[in-house]
Design a protein around this motif. Sequence first.
Motif, PDB file in Angstrom:
ATOM      1  N   GLU A 216       0.827  -1.209   0.000  1.00 21.87           N
ATOM      2  CA  GLU A 216       0.000   0.000   0.000  1.00 21.87           C
ATOM      3  C   GLU A 216       0.864   1.263   0.000  1.00 21.87           C
ATOM      4  OE1 GLU A 216      -3.290   2.089   2.894  1.00 21.87           O
ATOM      5  OE2 GLU A 216      -3.190  -0.100   2.852  1.00 21.87           O
ATOM      6  N   TYR A 217       2.091   1.157   0.533  1.00 25.56           N
ATOM      7  CA  TYR A 217       3.003   2.301   0.608  1.00 25.56           C
ATOM      8  C   TYR A 217       4.179   2.159  -0.345  1.00 25.56           C
ATOM      9  CZ  TYR A 217       0.285   3.349   4.737  1.00 25.56           C
ATOM     10  OH  TYR A 217      -0.746   3.622   5.596  1.00 25.56           O
ATOM     11  N   THR A 218       3.978   1.464  -1.460  1.00 24.01           N
ATOM     12  CA  THR A 218       5.009   1.298  -2.479  1.00 24.01           C
ATOM     13  C   THR A 218       4.545   1.984  -3.754  1.00 24.01           C
ATOM     14  OG1 THR A 218       5.675  -0.834  -1.542  1.00 24.01           O
ATOM     15  CG2 THR A 218       6.326  -0.400  -3.813  1.00 24.01           C
ATOM     16  N   GLU A 219       5.351   2.944  -4.241  1.00 22.74           N
ATOM     17  CA  GLU A 219       5.046   3.597  -5.519  1.00 22.74           C
ATOM     18  C   GLU A 219       6.105   3.156  -6.516  1.00 22.74           C
ATOM     19  OE1 GLU A 219       5.355   7.939  -5.546  1.00 22.74           O
ATOM     20  OE2 GLU A 219       5.573   7.876  -3.422  1.00 22.74           O
TER      21      GLU A 219
ATOM     22  N   TYR B 171       9.612   3.715  -4.858  1.00 24.56           N
ATOM     23  CA  TYR B 171       9.752   4.394  -3.573  1.00 24.56           C
ATOM     24  C   TYR B 171       8.889   3.642  -2.574  1.00 24.56           C
ATOM     25  CZ  TYR B 171      11.941   8.341  -5.908  1.00 24.56           C
ATOM     26  OH  TYR B 171      12.800   9.134  -6.620  1.00 24.56           O
ATOM     27  N   VAL B 172       9.416   3.453  -1.365  1.00 24.89           N
ATOM     28  CA  VAL B 172       8.661   2.778  -0.314  1.00 24.89           C
ATOM     29  C   VAL B 172       8.717   3.620   0.948  1.00 24.89           C
ATOM     30  CG1 VAL B 172       9.085   0.479  -1.255  1.00 24.89           C
ATOM     31  CG2 VAL B 172      10.637   1.387   0.463  1.00 24.89           C
ATOM     32  N   VAL B 173       7.739   3.430   1.819  1.00 27.42           N
ATOM     33  CA  VAL B 173       7.696   4.115   3.112  1.00 27.42           C
ATOM     34  C   VAL B 173       7.950   3.063   4.182  1.00 27.42           C
ATOM     35  CG1 VAL B 173       6.250   5.417   4.715  1.00 27.42           C
ATOM     36  CG2 VAL B 173       6.115   5.883   2.264  1.00 27.42           C
ATOM     37  N   MET B 174       8.924   3.341   5.063  1.00 27.82           N
ATOM     38  CA  MET B 174       9.316   2.376   6.085  1.00 27.82           C
ATOM     39  C   MET B 174       9.550   3.078   7.422  1.00 27.82           C
ATOM     40  SD  MET B 174       9.653  -0.527   4.303  1.00 27.82           S
ATOM     41  CE  MET B 174      10.706  -1.657   5.178  1.00 27.82           C
ATOM     42  N   ASP B 175       9.372   2.317   8.511  1.00 27.52           N
ATOM     43  CA  ASP B 175       9.735   2.771   9.855  1.00 27.52           C
ATOM     44  C   ASP B 175      11.235   2.580  10.046  1.00 27.52           C
ATOM     45  OD1 ASP B 175       7.114   3.355  10.783  1.00 27.52           O
ATOM     46  OD2 ASP B 175       6.772   1.215  11.101  1.00 27.52           O
TER      47      ASP B 175
ATOM     48  N   GLY C 125       7.687  10.727  11.056  1.00 27.52           N
ATOM     49  CA  GLY C 125       8.863  10.011  11.524  1.00 27.52           C
ATOM     50  C   GLY C 125       9.237   8.805  10.680  1.00 27.52           C
ATOM     51  N   ARG C 126       8.444   8.493   9.677  1.00 29.05           N
ATOM     52  CA  ARG C 126       8.769   7.381   8.780  1.00 29.05           C
ATOM     53  C   ARG C 126       9.688   7.900   7.679  1.00 29.05           C
ATOM     54  NH1 ARG C 126       3.721   3.945   7.277  1.00 29.05           N
ATOM     55  NH2 ARG C 126       5.105   2.188   7.611  1.00 29.05           N
TER      56      ARG C 126
ATOM     57  N   ILE D  95      17.598   7.011   1.596  1.00 37.19           N
ATOM     58  CA  ILE D  95      16.532   7.826   2.173  1.00 37.19           C
ATOM     59  C   ILE D  95      16.347   9.054   1.297  1.00 37.19           C
ATOM     60  CG2 ILE D  95      15.818   9.209   4.161  1.00 37.19           C
ATOM     61  CD1 ILE D  95      17.293   7.143   5.905  1.00 37.19           C
ATOM     62  N   ASN D  96      15.129   9.208   0.816  1.00 45.91           N
ATOM     63  CA  ASN D  96      14.774  10.334  -0.038  1.00 45.91           C
ATOM     64  C   ASN D  96      14.241  11.485   0.811  1.00 45.91           C
ATOM     65  OD1 ASN D  96      14.204  11.626  -2.573  1.00 45.91           O
ATOM     66  ND2 ASN D  96      12.069  11.084  -2.280  1.00 45.91           N
ATOM     67  N   VAL D  97      13.318  11.175   1.718  1.00 46.00           N
ATOM     68  CA  VAL D  97      12.675  12.194   2.547  1.00 46.00           C
ATOM     69  C   VAL D  97      12.385  11.593   3.917  1.00 46.00           C
ATOM     70  CG1 VAL D  97      10.600  13.640   2.805  1.00 46.00           C
ATOM     71  CG2 VAL D  97      11.544  13.263   0.544  1.00 46.00           C
TER      72      VAL D  97
END
Length: 76
Positions: free
Chosen positions: A20-23, A63-67, A47-48, A40-42
Amino acid sequence: MHQTLKRHDKVKLLRNPDPEYTEYYSDEKIPIKSGQIGKINVILPNGRYHIRIESDEGEELAYVVMDEESLEKIND
């Protein structure tokens, strides 16, 4: 919350990202999984981390969003 990672740090994914958080960058959706390397892009306001995943040839894949707990900093 103390952030130990910074923008442009090279990191290894310790778990598979949430789809769901992968573009994906292109229509060719190469699976993104644990063990892959990214940068790390942003650092997001929550805090993720928004991570740029590249192929071995340096081609942008997704691009993915990770903790932070799901990432390991790579020193090169």
